[in-house]
Design an enzyme around this catalytic site. Structure first.
Site, PDB file in Angstrom:
ATOM      1  N   LYS A  40      -0.421  11.018   1.943  1.00  0.00           N
ATOM      2  CA  LYS A  40      -0.037  10.046   2.968  1.00  0.00           C
ATOM      3  C   LYS A  40      -0.029  10.692   4.357  1.00  0.00           C
ATOM      4  CE  LYS A  40       2.823   7.160  -0.163  1.00  0.00           C
ATOM      5  NZ  LYS A  40       2.454   5.754   0.068  1.00  0.00           N
ATOM      6  N   THR A  58       1.622  -1.269   0.804  1.00  0.00           N
ATOM      7  CA  THR A  58       2.192  -2.586   1.077  1.00  0.00           C
ATOM      8  C   THR A  58       3.022  -2.560   2.360  1.00  0.00           C
ATOM      9  OG1 THR A  58       3.973  -2.030  -0.464  1.00  0.00           O
ATOM     10  CG2 THR A  58       2.249  -3.527  -1.267  1.00  0.00           C
ATOM     11  N   LYS A 116       7.607   5.732   4.073  1.00  0.00           N
ATOM     12  CA  LYS A 116       6.996   5.665   2.743  1.00  0.00           C
ATOM     13  C   LYS A 116       7.356   6.948   2.019  1.00  0.00           C
ATOM     14  CE  LYS A 116       3.053   5.117   5.001  1.00  0.00           C
ATOM     15  NZ  LYS A 116       2.209   4.100   4.409  1.00  0.00           N
ATOM     16  N   ARG A 117       7.101   7.024   0.717  1.00  0.00           N
ATOM     17  CA  ARG A 117       7.337   8.285   0.025  1.00  0.00           C
ATOM     18  C   ARG A 117       6.661   9.440   0.751  1.00  0.00           C
ATOM     19  NH1 ARG A 117       9.503   8.653  -5.119  1.00  0.00           N
ATOM     20  NH2 ARG A 117       9.262  10.833  -4.652  1.00  0.00           N
ATOM     21  N   HIS A 130      -2.734   1.823 -10.345  1.00  0.00           N
ATOM     22  CA  HIS A 130      -2.178   1.960  -9.001  1.00  0.00           C
ATOM     23  C   HIS A 130      -2.611   3.218  -8.279  1.00  0.00           C
ATOM     24  CE1 HIS A 130       0.740  -1.325  -8.697  1.00  0.00           C
ATOM     25  NE2 HIS A 130       0.792  -1.236 -10.011  1.00  0.00           N
ATOM     26  N   LYS A 160       3.723  -5.385   5.522  1.00  0.00           N
ATOM     27  CA  LYS A 160       5.019  -5.774   6.094  1.00  0.00           C
ATOM     28  C   LYS A 160       5.011  -5.594   7.607  1.00  0.00           C
ATOM     29  CE  LYS A 160       7.065  -3.696   1.970  1.00  0.00           C
ATOM     30  NZ  LYS A 160       7.660  -2.415   1.504  1.00  0.00           N
TER      31      LYS A 160
HETATM   32  C1  LIG Z   1       7.175  -1.328   0.986  1.00  0.00           C
HETATM   33  C2  LIG Z   1       7.977  -0.158   0.624  1.00  0.00           C
HETATM   34  C3  LIG Z   1       7.356   1.011   0.173  1.00  0.00           C
HETATM   35  C4  LIG Z   1       5.856   1.152   0.080  1.00  0.00           C
HETATM   36  O1  LIG Z   1       5.357   1.706   1.298  1.00  0.00           O
HETATM   37  P1  LIG Z   1       3.853   2.213   1.408  1.00  0.00           P
HETATM   38  O2  LIG Z   1       3.720   2.565   2.854  1.00  0.00           O
HETATM   39  O3  LIG Z   1       2.974   1.080   1.032  1.00  0.00           O
HETATM   40  O4  LIG Z   1       3.712   3.385   0.518  1.00  0.00           O
HETATM   41  C5  LIG Z   1       8.144   2.098  -0.150  1.00  0.00           C
HETATM   42  N1  LIG Z   1       9.480   2.047  -0.034  1.00  0.00           N
HETATM   43  C6  LIG Z   1      10.120   0.937   0.402  1.00  0.00           C
HETATM   44  C7  LIG Z   1      11.599   0.944   0.516  1.00  0.00           C
HETATM   45  C8  LIG Z   1       9.393  -0.200   0.733  1.00  0.00           C
HETATM   46  O5  LIG Z   1      10.033  -1.296   1.159  1.00  0.00           O
END
Ligand SMILES: *Cc1c(COP(=O)(O)O)cnc(C)c1O
Length: 753
Positions: free
Chosen positions: A500, A601, A494-495, A315, A605
């Site tokens: 990022k 991911t 995101k984190r 990953h 979304k």
């Molecule tokens: C989808 C999701 C992530 C992943 O987000 P990325 O932008 O792909 O790092 C992290 N936290 C939550 C709650 C999510 O639903």
């Protein structure tokens, strides 16, 4: 399935449905779903998948399960006729805290798709009592508190199975809990199997802090996900946790295979193990140990069996995230596992005649990923670009040894949660325009035929407006902030991590603030929304949160700028928050330094929910860009190739970029006297100096192009017709990112269930 809520209400509470409060209804619905699920048989098949993961970020389950059972609309209607709102009932459920970020959410989407496709496959992990942590903002900084979700949930079902796990010098007993995993309109199910410690002791955890006694191993192994590993005790605890997880998993796998008729010599016909990132990779030596020590196998045969049943997903290419444990730690935690790892290392060296570069044990350090690659039969990356980087550079020596083991499986997201559950308005429009087949096929391409249809474009636009209203309500109720009705919604959730580049968006905010101060009044308000947790030991990430919170407060207090620019940082970002915010977004911020985000991911979304992506060509953004075409996405930034060259040649000079006049102004704003007075000077100075002198993830390299692109996005947004078309194309092309597609590929290429 037929549900009579009125009868049930009388039976459970002795009162009519109309008199129940939301909590009582929530508990009643959870009972109904759980009891029904208990009657559903498991998916069967000779070979069973075990998806091993340290995290499963599953989100709330009630709505999702009602959708899976096909009774959501019926329940909603029954509640409405008794004067209740299902939305308010759903909000009473506490979100399970079993995950962290994208990797855990991926595991949850995968479980949903595996069940929906009717494949026999369970998730296996740990039952963390306090999760990662609950994030609060105190004095414009992140505070981490225990997230005690367990005693307020209603889903875990106690399982009969229990094992003993032997550590060096002591042993513990485990306990197993299951959560049923229902596929979309299926009559059979799978499970998420969560191991707990029988002797776990919640009282080790203080009320408001996540500091606990890391030495009390027989009591603490399942208290937290990723306990702080900035000291030796913390690192050792993680190895204990990982071994606890995989030892239980391996015992379960052998048990169930034997129950289904395996003599263990044919184990690969009965079980396949997917290792989600390196955390569960000790399952390899543990399976070998059980076969040799308990079942009397010769070492070589045990290895040959295990080699045919374990597959590994990588990953990340961030070196610090590829786990390496001192051999000494393994010797302490599980001496027999250390012995086996040494033998596996010797065997590999003998077979490949290979050098230290690919060794499992090198200089007293065990490389978990190397073990998984040598002794797994498959290794996959999670987006096309990521897999290519693994093959060409990061894991190149392994690729030369085993080209046939490598493949790509681009991540995906489940449409049940990320559109049906999260965005009922958009789902309704799709039902009307396309018919309901998309709910199972995940094919939305029929929408393209309506690209010039004003009525359909208007309906999609209306769905976005409804999603924004839902988000505005959520942010008002949970964060106490009001969002202007006509604001452009620009989201990075995101984190929090330097790669990022939330800090780059913060610099944009500074630029925009100064621009408005200079009299350039925007056409309409812009609301920039952040959300995300930072690891408690990750100082710079905490500093970035502080800067964002400071900007938010500073701008809100400025009467000239605040009507046009707003910064919101959502407290305790989680799946429930994501479901409210992502459908409302106009702009999806995916601005990681190219080559660093394996896939992402949330980008998928957002696209599915009609946001337009502003991104670097990183991870799955590359595939999104290919699908939607140049006119429906905004890309910018240094290419991954060039970034790799800069690292390889140590050629990035942060300070030179800092000294450019337009850039220096923005970075220096972080330490302006008013900020130092209002905020935490130490944090602000540290962040400023880090950006001016180090900037390891090269935010200053891309900042100017980013600002330009963003201004172009905002200008283009004003061409409402053209923007609506972009949005439609993004939705129409999102079918490629259904996790059903991803799981079919895993099954066809790797699992063969
Ligand atoms: C989808 C999701 C992530 C992943 O987000 P990325 O932008 O792909 O790092 C992290 N936290 C939550 C709650 C999510 O639903």
């Amino acid at each position: 399935m037929k549900i009579d809520l009125e009868a049930r209400s009388q039976e459970k509470y002795g009162r009519p449905l109309a008199e129940l409060d939301d909590s009582a209804i929530c508990a009643m619905l959870e009972d109904i779903v759980r009891e029904h699920a208990a009657t559903m048989p498991l998916n069967e098949g000779k070979r069973r998948l075990y998806y091993l993961s340290a995290e499963f970020l599953i989100g709330r389950l009630l709505t999702n399960n009602l959708i899976e059972l096909g009774v959501y609309d019926d329940v909603k209607a029954q509640l409405a006729s008794a004067g209740h709102d299902l939305g308010a009932v759903e909000a009473r459920e506490v979100e399970p805290s079993l995950g962290n970020g994208g990797l855990g959410r991926l595991a949850a989407c995968f479980l949903d798709s595996i069940a929906t496709l009717g494949l026999p496959g369970d998730g296996v992990g740990l039952n963390y009592h306090y999760g990662l942590f609950h994030q609060r903002f105190v004095d414009l900084q992140q505070a981490a508190e225990p997230d005690g979700w367990l005693d307020r949930q209603d889903w875990l079902v106690r399982d009969e199975k229990a094992y003993t796990v032997e550590f060096g010098g002591f042993s513990v007993k485990s306990r197993l809990y299951d959560i049923d995993v229902l596929g979309y309109v299926r009559t059979t199910k799978n499970r998420l199997r969560l191991f707990d410690l029988e002797s776990v002791d919640d009282s080790l955890v203080p009320v408001n802090s996540i500091d606990f006694d890391k030495g009390e191993l027989a009591k603490n192994l399942t208290l937290f996900l990723y306990p702080d590993d900035s000291d030796d005790a913390g690192r050792l605890l993680r190895v204990y946790q990982e071994y606890f997880m995989v030892s239980n998993a391996a015992q379960l796998i052998l048990d169930e295979a034997m129950e289904r008729g395996s003599n263990l010599h044919d184990l690969p016909d009965y079980a396949v193990v997917q290792i989600n990132d390196t955390h569960p990779s000790m399952v390899i030596p543990e399976l070998v140990r059980l076969l040799v020590d308990v079942h009397g196998f010769e070492f070589d045969e045990a290895v040959s069996v295990v080699r045919r049943m374990v597959a590994y997903t990588n990953h990340t290419i961030l070196a610090e995230a590829l786990e390496k444990w001192p051999l000494e730690s393994l010797k302490t935690v599980a001496p027999r596992i250390a012995e086996i790892v040494i033998k596996l290392d010797e065997l590999e060296r003998a077979e490949n005649g290979s050098d230290d570069a690919v060794a499992i044990v090198r200089d007293g350090v065990v490389h978990m990923a190397h073990m998984a690659i040598h002794y797994g039969f498959s290794i996959n990356g999670v987006a096309a670009l990521h897999t290519k980087i693994l093959e060409d550079t990061e894991l190149h020596p392994f690729y030369e040894l085993y080209p046939e083991k490598f493949s790509n499986k681009t991540n995906g997201i489940t449409f049940r949660r990320w559109i049906m559950d999260a965005n009922p308005a958009l789902s309704g429009v799709l039902d009307d325009v396309l018919g309901t087949d998309w709910r199972t096929s995940c094919d939305l391409s029929g929408l393209l035929a309506f690209k010039d249809d004003d009525a359909v474009l208007a309906r999609l636009d209306n769905a976005k407006t409804q999603a924004k209203a839902s988000m505005r309500e959520f942010l008002w109720e949970t964060q106490g902030v009001r969002i202007p009705e006509d604001a452009i919604i620009d989201v990075q959730v995101k984190r929090i991590h330097e790669y990022k580049r939330q800090q780059m968006l913060a610099l944009y905010i500074i630029w925009k603030y100064l621009d408005i101060k200079n009299g350039n009044i925007p056409a309409r308000p812009l609301t920039i929304i952040f959300g995300g947790k930072a690891a408690p030991a990750y100082t710079i990430a905490q500093d970035i949160i502080h800067l964002i919170l400071l900007l938010s407060r500073w701008i809100a207090a400025d009467p000239v700028v605040s009507p046009y620019l707003q910064v919101v940082m959502i407290e305790n970002y989680n799946v429930s928050a994501a479901e409210r915010v992502i459908p409302a977004a106009d702009i999806s911020e995916q601005i990681s330094l190219a080559s660093k985000e394996a896939s992402g991911t949330s980008n998928m979304k957002f696209m599915l929910n009609g946001a337009v992506t502003l991104c670097t060509l990183d991870g799955a953004n590359v595939e999104i860009a290919d699908l939607v075409g140049d006119e429906n996405i905004y890309t910018f930034g240094t290419s991954s190739k060039e970034v790799e060259r800069l690292y390889a040649e140590h050629a990035y000079d942060a300070h030179a970029h800092y000294l450019r006049p337009g850039v220096k102004l923005l970075v220096d704003f972080i330490t302006n006297p008013a900020f130092l007075a209002l905020g935490n000077a130490e944090r602000l100075h540290r962040l400023h100096d880090d950006m001016a002198w180090k900037d390891w993830f090269m935010a200053l390299l891309d900042i100017e192009e980013y600002i330009q692109k963003k201004e172009q996005v905002l200008a283009d947004y004003e061409n409402r017709d053209a923007w609506r078309k972009k949005s439609l194309v993004n939705i129409a092309k999102a079918g490629a990112f259904s996790s059903d597609r991803t799981i079919r590929q895993y099954n066809e290429d790797i699992w063969h269930l």
